[in-house]
Design a protein around this motif. Structure first.
Motif, short mmCIF file in Angstrom:
data_model
loop_
_atom_site.label_atom_id
_atom_site.label_comp_id
_atom_site.label_asym_id
_atom_site.label_seq_id
_atom_site.Cartn_x
_atom_site.Cartn_y
_atom_site.Cartn_z
N LEU A 1 0.84 -1.19 0.00
CA LEU A 1 0.00 0.00 0.00
C LEU A 1 0.88 1.24 0.00
N THR A 2 0.58 2.16 -0.90
CA THR A 2 1.31 3.41 -1.00
C THR A 2 0.40 4.58 -0.61
N GLN A 3 1.00 5.69 -0.34
CA GLN A 3 0.21 6.88 -0.06
C GLN A 3 -0.48 7.38 -1.32
N ALA A 4 -1.55 8.14 -1.14
CA ALA A 4 -2.20 8.88 -2.21
C ALA A 4 -2.68 10.20 -1.62
N ALA B 1 -2.30 3.92 -8.92
CA ALA B 1 -2.06 5.09 -8.07
C ALA B 1 -3.28 5.52 -7.28
N GLY B 2 -4.48 4.99 -7.62
CA GLY B 2 -5.68 5.51 -7.00
C GLY B 2 -5.92 6.94 -7.43
N ASP C 1 7.47 11.43 -3.54
CA ASP C 1 7.79 10.06 -3.16
C ASP C 1 7.44 9.05 -4.23
N MET C 2 6.83 9.49 -5.32
CA MET C 2 6.65 8.57 -6.45
C MET C 2 8.00 8.07 -6.96
N GLU C 3 9.02 8.92 -6.82
CA GLU C 3 10.37 8.48 -7.21
C GLU C 3 10.81 7.29 -6.35
N LEU C 4 10.48 7.33 -5.07
CA LEU C 4 10.83 6.23 -4.17
C LEU C 4 10.04 4.98 -4.53
N VAL D 1 2.48 13.44 -16.27
CA VAL D 1 3.75 13.24 -17.00
C VAL D 1 4.92 13.32 -16.03
N GLU D 2 4.87 14.29 -15.10
CA GLU D 2 5.92 14.37 -14.08
C GLU D 2 5.96 13.11 -13.23
N ALA D 3 4.78 12.54 -12.94
CA ALA D 3 4.72 11.29 -12.18
C ALA D 3 5.41 10.17 -12.95
#
Length: 236
Positions: free
Chosen positions: A113-116, A149-150, A157-160, A186-188
């Motif tokens: 589970l990741t943050q959103a 991504a929801g 933190d998407m980079e992480l 696009v940045e994501a």
């Protein structure tokens, strides 16, 4: 459109809005099953027979038909603890509560589970009921690592996420207004560095009407990812 080898046992099918079905030899995984009342849905709630249902947050266009499908099929519903506790109170027999940063190994593979950056609630009789933090999911099956991504805005933190979980596929909202729009998405992609990105959460309602082909062009001109635009019902 990229086509996986015919011998593969896993498929990803877009059902419209943010709903997807992942079929694996160890069970079918349904994500955010907003099917009834969804003008972009390719099928109805009685047409799916999942073993697992992943729900990113409580908003009606994501929670959707979760309760009815879970009661009919006995599927295990997985999501943030507050949300699945709410669903258990609605008669869903099989739930697995998790939370952001957590992971668990299921028969189909490992789930994170990741943050959103969003909200999460249901509305009953005009009253808002809090259903915990929203989330995204990283699903690691035997063949692919998929990030859903929801509903979210872009966050660093998407980079992480991309570094910890090298992604085969990223499913990203692009519709704006309630989530990130095309340019932020696009940045994501630049941070997540997936092999393939598939846009979602656009066009269902007028307020999120955007051109997915514009997103595809921007992704493929500025990142190494391929962008595949799926119509509801199409499989990747």
């Amino acid at each position: 459109m990229e086509v996986y080898d015919a011998m593969t046992h896993e498929q990803l099918t877009y059902l419209g809005h943010s709903a997807f079905l992942i079929t694996t030899p160890a069970g079918d995984i349904l994500i955010d099953p907003f099917l009834s009342g969804n003008p972009s849905a390719s099928i109805g709630p009685d047409d799916v027979h999942p073993d697992y249902i992943l729900v990113t947050h409580g908003h009606s266009d994501h929670l959707g038909d979760t309760v009815a499908i879970a009661k009919r099929t006995g599927a295990t519903v997985i999501g943030p603890a507050e949300l699945v506790t709410y669903l258990a109170g609605k008669g869903v027999a099989n739930v697995h509560p998790m939370h952001i940063g957590g992971n668990h190994v299921f028969p189909f593979g490992e789930l994170f589970l990741t943050q959103a950056l969003h909200g999460s609630s249901v509305t009953e009789n005009g009253h808002i009921i809090y259903t915990g933090n929203p989330c995204g999911f990283v699903v690691k099956t035997g063949e692919r690592t998929i990030y859903h991504a929801g509903d979210t805005g872009v966050f660093l933190d998407m980079e992480l996420i991309g570094r910890l979980h090298p992604l085969d596929i990223a499913l990203l909202p692009i519709g704006g207004n309630f989530t990130m729009g095309i340019d932020d998405a696009v940045e994501a992609v630049k941070m997540l560095a997936p092999r393939t990105v598939i846009p979602m959460h656009y066009g269902t309602f007028p307020v999120i009407a955007v051109d997915p082909q514009l997103f595809r062009k921007k992704v493929e001109s500025s990142t190494s990812a391929r962008c595949t635009v799926l119509e509801p019902g199409q499989t990747f």
